[in-house]
Design a protein around this motif. Structure first.
Motif, short mmCIF file in Angstrom:
data_model
loop_
_atom_site.label_atom_id
_atom_site.label_comp_id
_atom_site.label_asym_id
_atom_site.label_seq_id
_atom_site.Cartn_x
_atom_site.Cartn_y
_atom_site.Cartn_z
N TRP A 264 71.09 5.36 93.08
CA TRP A 264 71.77 4.49 91.90
C TRP A 264 71.81 3.02 92.07
CZ3 TRP A 264 77.86 4.70 91.44
CH2 TRP A 264 78.35 3.87 90.48
N MET A 265 72.36 2.81 93.37
CA MET A 265 72.24 1.18 93.72
C MET A 265 71.00 0.72 93.73
SD MET A 265 75.44 -0.09 94.35
CE MET A 265 75.76 0.81 92.76
N ILE A 266 70.03 1.35 94.40
CA ILE A 266 68.69 0.82 94.27
C ILE A 266 68.05 0.64 92.77
CG2 ILE A 266 66.35 1.46 95.16
CD1 ILE A 266 67.44 2.46 97.75
N ILE A 267 68.05 1.67 92.11
CA ILE A 267 67.57 1.77 90.75
C ILE A 267 68.31 0.58 89.89
CG2 ILE A 267 67.50 2.95 88.54
CD1 ILE A 267 66.96 5.53 90.08
N GLN A 268 69.46 0.24 90.11
CA GLN A 268 70.37 -0.78 89.42
C GLN A 268 69.79 -2.18 89.95
OE1 GLN A 268 74.53 -0.72 89.86
NE2 GLN A 268 74.68 -2.02 88.11
N GLU A 269 69.58 -2.14 91.29
CA GLU A 269 69.05 -3.55 91.78
C GLU A 269 67.52 -3.79 91.26
OE1 GLU A 269 71.24 -5.26 93.33
OE2 GLU A 269 69.87 -7.15 93.32
N LEU A 270 66.84 -2.74 91.22
CA LEU A 270 65.42 -2.95 90.56
C LEU A 270 65.38 -3.45 89.15
CD1 LEU A 270 63.61 -0.11 92.52
CD2 LEU A 270 63.18 -2.67 92.66
N THR A 271 66.26 -2.74 88.17
CA THR A 271 66.21 -2.85 87.08
C THR A 271 66.89 -4.38 86.74
OG1 THR A 271 68.21 -1.82 86.78
CG2 THR A 271 66.25 -0.71 85.98
#
Lengths: 346, 175
Positions: A264-271
């Motif tokens: 979740w955190m990684i997808i949020q950071e990438l977006t």
């Protein structure tokens, strides 16, 4: 082997990683990697059959090549910056060579071929050390040089690793190979966000180590190395089937378990960094991972396949004492509400 | 020729490395290791490091390589492989030799070689001064620094060598 020598060699593995993580001179880091490699070879070769020897040789050859590439990158860095301190890498060529060397040590695509073969050839405990402790040292160096890593190369390797880790694990029935491909995929997730926010790499590493530790200990507890053998745990210790279910779903990244937190955190950071296609692709390819975890849970916890009565019993070895299994299981499934605490990793 | 002595020695160095990397029998590998050790010693000596060069000869060639030679002589086979006996070995050796020759020609012909780092001609290898201080030799100071500032390095490398012995004994023990 002799317990004193075994303890010494195990302590040297720990010392090697510690030296890598706490040194500020590139040469000491290289020495730490070599010490780590040298000392883990007899641990991989605990049983003396040709399988383990072949696995140890493959591991030694790939890691030694990676160390040579690392040394070359260090020397090119020295030539262009004139100093040995590990801050960032001052030359693009040195940075690319160093990233490739560390990717070889971690098992990222296209250098992932050794991971399933080596993990399959060694015992479960050695495989545990290989897939968890050995990832700490290269990841700490990647963390330290993260400002100067070439983004294209790292992201390509990360996305291909997630793809290979998911796709390659689909046809496996041996548990150690499944864990190896899962490790490749998780390393891909970790390195994808390294340039954007290295704290999340550390978070993912932490959660991944906890989940892999739990899985391996559950496998050691039921002495099973194949899917078939794991599907008989309902007969021996019915509780572990539930625990295997929960931990595997956590590894697959399902909310509300703690394996969801890094994804979740990684997808949020990438977006946040305006890349949308990349996290979408990564999330879709994580489904492949989830498929073979679900197949494992299906055959283990959710179904009892029809079989003759004497096939149902597992050979009753004396119960192994597994340290810290209950806290590990709790931590690998229930940590999601603690997400705001990841700021302590800064 | 003396201005280019380091360049010549480094070419011989690379050729002898190619010689043992093409994997003949270990006895012949040890032979070219002696040559490469001696040539490496010569390279270091040209930079003013007479102590380190002689250390290479004494400890590396006179200690470790002698032990290696004796153990290889005990474990050798009846017809050991030479560079010309096996097509594969000869092929690899010739390939390495060819690449080195092409590199040397490239260096000699063009003014500047800019493959990964800039290297402006053979004159780059020539030594014109020994070091800043005219009183103390640099490399002896380096050895002294190893035992004072670099005590941690000595401890770590000493421990690595000790564990190396343990590991080798453990690996070759069999059951």
């Amino acid at each position: 082997m002799n317990p004193l020598i075994f303890t010494t060699i195990l302590m040297t593995v720990l010392l090697g990683t510690m030296i890598v993580m706490m040194s500020s001179h590139w040469l000491m880091i290289w020495i730490g990697f070599e010490m780590n490699l040298l000392a883990i070879i007899p641990i991989l070769m605990k049983k003396y059959n040709p399988r383990t020897m072949e696995a140890s040789t493959k591991y030694f050859l790939t890691q030694a090549t990676a160390s040579m590439l690392l040394m070359m990158a260090i020397i090119i860095n020295l030539m262009h910056s004139g100093q040995w301190t590990i801050t960032k890498v001052f030359n693009p060529t040195a940075s690319i060579i160093m990233t490739s060397a560390l990717a070889m040590k971690l098992g990222l695509t296209p250098f992932h071929f050794w991971v399933p073969e080596v993990t399959q050839g060694i015992s479960l405990t050695s495989g545990l050390i290989l897939l968890t402790w050995q990832k700490l040292a290269p990841m700490s160096i990647l963390y330290q040089i993260s400002p100067s890593i070439n983004l294209n190369i790292l992201l390509t390797m990360a996305v291909l690793s997630i793809l290979v880790g998911g796709w390659g694990g689909l046809n496996q029935t041996q548990l150690r190979k499944i864990m190896a491909y899962s490790s490749i995929a998780h390393m891909g997730w970790m390195t994808a966000v390294l340039v954007y926010n290295p704290t999340l790499t550390m978070l993912n590493m932490l959660i991944y180590i906890m989940m892999t530790l739990t899985m391996f200990m559950l496998f050691i507890h039921s002495s099973s190395t194949t899917m078939l053998s794991l599907s008989h745990t309902w007969n021996k210790t019915p509780l572990t089937t539930t625990l295997i279910l929960i931990t595997l779903l956590s590894m697959g990244g399902l909310p509300p378990l703690s394996g969801f937190m890094p994804k979740w955190m990684i997808i949020q950071e990438l977006t946040k960094n305006s890349s949308i296609i990349l996290p979408t692709l990564m999330a879709i390819m994580a489904l492949l991972n989830l498929y073979f975890y679900m197949r494992l849970t299906y055959s283990t916890s959710l179904t009892m396949f029809p079989s003759t009565n004497n096939m149902k019993m597992k050979w009753q070895f004396e119960t192994k004492r597994i340290t810290l299994l209950p806290p590990l299981i709790v931590m690998s499934s229930l940590l999601l509400p603690l997400t705001p605490m990841l700021s302590i990793l800064d | 020729m003396m201005t280019y002595i380091v360049f010549i020695l480094s070419v011989i160095f690379v050729v002898s490395f190619v010689g043992f990397s093409s994997k003949p029998s270990p006895i012949y590998g040890g032979l070219v290791l002696i040559v490469s050790g001696g040539v490496g010693c010569g390279i270091i000596m040209n930079f003013g490091g007479s102590f380190l060069g002689l250390m290479v000869f004494l400890i590396y060639l006179g200690g470790m390589l002698v032990v290696f030679g004796y153990t290889t002589a005990m474990a050798t086979e009846q017809y050991p492989e030479v560079w010309v006996s096996n097509t594969t070995v000869m092929g690899v050796f010739l390939l390495g030799l060819l690449m080195e020759v092409m590199l040397v020609l490239y260096v000699l012909k063009s003014e500047e070689v800019g493959v990964v780092f800039k290297f402006s001609g053979v004159g780059d290898w020539a030594i014109y001064d020994i070091g800043d201080s005219g009183v103390f030799s640099e490399e002896i100071m380096g050895v002294a620094a190893l035992y004072s500032y670099g005590a941690w390095v000595v401890i770590v490398t000493g421990w690595s060598l000790f564990v190396g012995v343990l590991v080798i004994l453990e690996v070759t023990r069999g059951d």
